[in-house]
Design an enzyme around this catalytic site. Sequence first.
Site, PDB file in Angstrom:
ATOM      1  N   MET A  41       0.834  -1.201   0.000  1.00  0.00           N
ATOM      2  CA  MET A  41       0.000   0.000   0.000  1.00  0.00           C
ATOM      3  C   MET A  41       0.870   1.254   0.000  1.00  0.00           C
ATOM      4  O   MET A  41       1.531   1.562   0.989  1.00  0.00           O
ATOM      5  CB  MET A  41      -0.927  -0.006   1.222  1.00  0.00           C
ATOM      6  N   SER A  42       0.854   1.974  -1.128  1.00  0.00           N
ATOM      7  CA  SER A  42       1.646   3.204  -1.242  1.00  0.00           C
ATOM      8  C   SER A  42       0.905   4.417  -0.711  1.00  0.00           C
ATOM      9  O   SER A  42       1.500   5.478  -0.540  1.00  0.00           O
ATOM     10  CB  SER A  42       2.018   3.442  -2.703  1.00  0.00           C
ATOM     11  N   ASP A  46      -4.759   3.136  -6.408  1.00  0.00           N
ATOM     12  CA  ASP A  46      -4.663   1.789  -6.965  1.00  0.00           C
ATOM     13  C   ASP A  46      -4.333   0.745  -5.902  1.00  0.00           C
ATOM     14  O   ASP A  46      -5.026  -0.268  -5.771  1.00  0.00           O
ATOM     15  CB  ASP A  46      -3.628   1.757  -8.081  1.00  0.00           C
ATOM     16  N   CYS A 134      13.332   0.806  -8.411  1.00  0.00           N
ATOM     17  CA  CYS A 134      12.594   0.631  -7.160  1.00  0.00           C
ATOM     18  C   CYS A 134      11.827  -0.690  -7.176  1.00  0.00           C
ATOM     19  O   CYS A 134      11.864  -1.459  -6.202  1.00  0.00           O
ATOM     20  CB  CYS A 134      11.646   1.803  -6.950  1.00  0.00           C
ATOM     21  N   CYS A 230       8.997  10.144  -7.335  1.00  0.00           N
ATOM     22  CA  CYS A 230       8.481  10.263  -5.965  1.00  0.00           C
ATOM     23  C   CYS A 230       9.433  11.000  -5.044  1.00  0.00           C
ATOM     24  O   CYS A 230       9.003  11.770  -4.174  1.00  0.00           O
ATOM     25  CB  CYS A 230       8.135   8.885  -5.395  1.00  0.00           C
TER      26      CYS A 230
END
Length: 399
Positions: A41-42, A46, A134, A230
Site C-alpha cells: 500500500m503506497s 490503486d 525501485c 516520488c
Amino acid sequence: MSLAEIACPIPDIAPADMDGAIAAARAAVGLPVGSRVVAAMSGGVDSTVVAGLLHKAGYDVVGVTLQLYDHGAALKKKGACCAGQDIHDARLAAETLGIPHYVLDYESRFRDAVIDQFADSYLRGHTPVPCIRCNQTVKFRDLLDVARDLGAAAMATGHYVRRAEAGGRVQMRKAIDHSRDQSYFLFATTPAQLDYLRFPLADLEKPQVRGVAAELGLRIAAKPDSQDICFVPSGDYRTLIDKLRPQGRQAGQIVHMDGRVLGAHEGVTDYTIGQRRGLNVAVGEPLFVTKLEPETRRVVVGPREALLTASLVLEETNWLGDEASMEAAADAQAPVLARVRSTRQPSPARLARGDDGVRVVFDLGEEGVAPGQACALYDPADPDRLLGGGFIRETTPVV
C-alpha cells in the site's frame, strides 16, 4: 460513501461493479479464500483499492507501506508516494477497511538502490528510470521477503499488468487498459517473483478503480495520481543531483556534431538525450542533444534526424520466458517488439548476438533512445505478452 458524497469529485470516477471487481480480484489471486495476502500500500488509489478488494473477497489481508524517503516538500505534496501524507492515507485506509497495517523504514535501502543510482547515472551521461530500479530492488526483492516472513501466500500490488499462466509457465501481460499499462516498468521482474506476485487491477480501467474506492468508503477515491519522480516532488531533479553529486556541476562546451563549438554549459547533468529546450544556442535550425560526454564535459547537439537509433545494446537482461529459448532467439535474430519509453508504442525489431551482449536492431530506426533507460521486449505474435528486456548500455545511430 456514494459518488455524490465525495468532497472533490473528478470526471474520471465511474460507477463500480463491486461484484465483478471482487470476482476479478479472486481470479487474479487464484488462491483459496482465507489465504493470507500482503497488499503493498503506497497510499495511492490503486494499491488501496487492491487491499480493499482482497479484503472484500475474503482474503486475510495485511497492508504494508514502505517509508522510502523524507523530504520536507514531499510531506506537504499530494501525489508523492511513500512519504508523509501518503503514509497517513495508507494507514487511514487500512483502519477504514479493518485490516492490519505496517509501515517499514526502508529509507537507507531506497537511497542505496535507487536515489544514489539515479544521481550516478546522470554523472555518466545516462537517463535513468528510477521506478524500474525501485520495483526491481526494494519492492520486488526486499518487500517480497517481508511478505514471506509474514506467512503470506502471495503479495498483491496496484500495478496495471496481468499475470497469466500458460504452458506451465507464468507470463506477464499488458492490462486491459493499455493507456495505464505498466509492463514497461516491470520488465526486470524475475520468473520467481512473478510466481509470488498478484495484480488484481488487470481487468479494470482507472475510472472503475476510483468507483470501487468510493464504494468502499475510501477517502482517497478522488486523490490525484502521482506525476513526478516520488523522491523529487518538486520535479527539479537537477537540484537534487547537485546536492548529492556536486562534482557534476562542471562547466563545458556545447558542440555541434560537425565539430563547431556553439556555446557553453554549467554541467552535463543539466541535459538528456533528445532535449531541445534550454540549450541557449542559436544556429538557425532546431538542435537536439544527441550525445553526452561526461569525460570531456561536452554536450553534443545536432539535427533531429541525428537522434534516429539503428540499434542498442542491453545490459542486466531479464527473461520472463524460458531463458534458453530467449538466448537462442538472440542467436537466431528473432523478431521482437521493442519499447524504449513507457509512453511510446513498441517498434518492430530483431534480437541479435554480439561480442558486447544482446543487441536490439530496429527495423526502421527509433528516435531519442538514451543509455540508462530500459528497453522492454514483447512477442510480435502475441503483442500483449512481455518477454523481458534490459537496460540500454549503448546505442548506434542510423548512418
